[in-house]
Enzyme design. Structure first.
Site: not given
Ligand code: FEO
Length: 396
Positions: A24, A78, A80, A82, A145, A164, A192, A225
């Site tokens: 993004h 989370h 989101e 991903d 996040h 995250d 990050y 991640h």
């Molecule tokens: Fe806030 Fe890795 O997504």
């Protein structure tokens, strides 16, 4: 796949996205991973899923440990995409599994995937799920996040799954911190932090203090991640505290500019030399050659950001609008912002940039420095002296 075991009964079942280069808008030069974890005891829990195009890979990784029908619980740390866009697929393959998220997570899951997620059960900080000898507990972490975010902690194994937080966009054949180049790891970790979590800096500090006050023993931090911190989990916690509290800030300026016919470029170079003449470290970064992702990372440990633009149609150059919008959203703390630029028959860029930066709450310093047409030798001397003044203020 070679099994990736954090501790007995706790396995990584995520995927590596070697090819992603744009997350993004954040340029991910080294790809990323979407980490999901399977925790097996008398009951089995899956913590997080992965980005939807990788759903089949996730399914295959889970099947190496258990049939999906044996999953008892799915934890959504989370929402989101991903981390949760494979959830509808996994939920179909594991229809017996109870799904848990925060209250905000449930609301978001329903909005993303429909009414079938009305069945999600809500957990709050301190709630527990017994798997047998292993126990999961939860810590809500709103805005780390998204409003829905939470951490999962495996009590007996002392493993924190913070989604995250503490992650990095770093694709690798290695999974653990003791298997990778430390410089690369920390470079991706700060990038990050700067590009994803910096706006939430006060909340990060508060959350870390909360975890410290809880005296949770932590052997492993396994984010969603990148690399898992098992050798030295406090390394990333301390690095976050340093970045968040400005401890890494040094006598450094970042000069960011764009140019039409070279006048603002000449000014930028003279200003850079003026700052450097005071023994201050300077990075000179031209927009259109440098991505916002890298600029914001450079700004983390700088005291001043010096921004230059030519005037175009009575305003700033478009690339500066993009840059200031990005910075304004991320809100780096404790920086002084200076503005300069060139113009032809009428100015406007410097005035516009100061106004925009103030609107975003950045600490704009006035007045800026604006010159007409091509700078003369005398005017370049003025730019050098303006740079000297900035260098002196940085040192003071
Ligand atoms: Fe806030 Fe890795 O997504």
């Amino acid at each position: 796949m070679t099994k990736v075991t954090l501790k007995d009964g706790v396995n990584w079942v995520g995927v590596v996205d070697w090819n992603i280069r744009d997350f993004h808008g954040y340029i991910t030069y080294r790809g990323s991973t979407y980490n999901a974890y399977l925790i097996q005891d008398q009951k089995t829990a899956l913590v997080d899923t992965v980005k939807a195009p990788f759903a089949n890979e996730l399914v295959e990784h889970i099947k190496e440990h258990t049939p999906l029908e044996k999953i008892d619980y799915i934890i959504v740390n989370h929402v989101e995409m991903d981390h949760s866009s494979s959830l509808p697929i996994i939920a179909k393959l594991a229809p017996q599994a109870k799904i848990y998220s925060t209250a905000r997570g449930k609301e978001e899951l329903i909005k993303h995937f429909g009414a079938e997620f009305e069945r999600v059960e809500i957990v709050k900080s301190g709630d527990k799920i017994e798997l047998g000898k292993k126990t999961l507990t939860f810590l809500e972490a709103p805005m780390l996040h998204w409003p829905d975010s939470m951490f999962t902690y495996i009590i007996e194994d002392k493993i924190l799954l913070p989604n995250d937080a503490f992650g990095q966009h770093l694709a690798s054949s290695a999974r653990f911190d003791d298997e990778v180049d430390q410089n690369v790891l920390m470079e991706e970790a700060v990038t990050y932090y700067a590009n994803i979590l910096m706006p939430f800096t006060p909340l990060i500090v508060k959350k870390i203090q909360e975890v410290v006050a809880m005296k949770l023993p932590i052997d492993i931090i396994a984010p969603s991640h990148g690399i898992i911190w098992r050798k030295d989990p406090m390394k990333i916690v301390n690095a976050y505290l340093d970045w968040c509290t400005g401890k890494t800030i040094k006598n450094k300026a970042v000069v960011v500019f764009d140019t039409m016919w070279g006048s603002t470029d000449k000014m930028a170079r003279a200003i850079e030399e003026g700052i450097a003449s005071q023994g201050v470290e300077v990075k000179l970064l031209k927009l259109r050659c440098t991505d916002n992702t890298d600029i914001v990372t450079e700004i983390v440990d700088a005291k001043a950001v010096v921004v230059g633009s030519p005037t175009l149609n009575n305003g700033m150059f478009p690339s500066l609008g993009s840059f200031l919008t990005y910075e304004g959203g991320l809100k780096p703390k404790g920086k002084a912002w200076y503005f300069f630029g060139s113009y032809g028959w009428g100015g406007g860029a410097v005035r516009n940039m100061i106004k925009m930066s103030k609107d975003f709450g950045l600490e704009a310093q006035e007045p800026g420095l604006e010159l007409k047409w091509v700078p003369t030798a005398e005017e370049l001397k003025k730019c050098f002296e303006w740079g000297q003044m900035i260098g002196q203020k940085i040192k003071a």
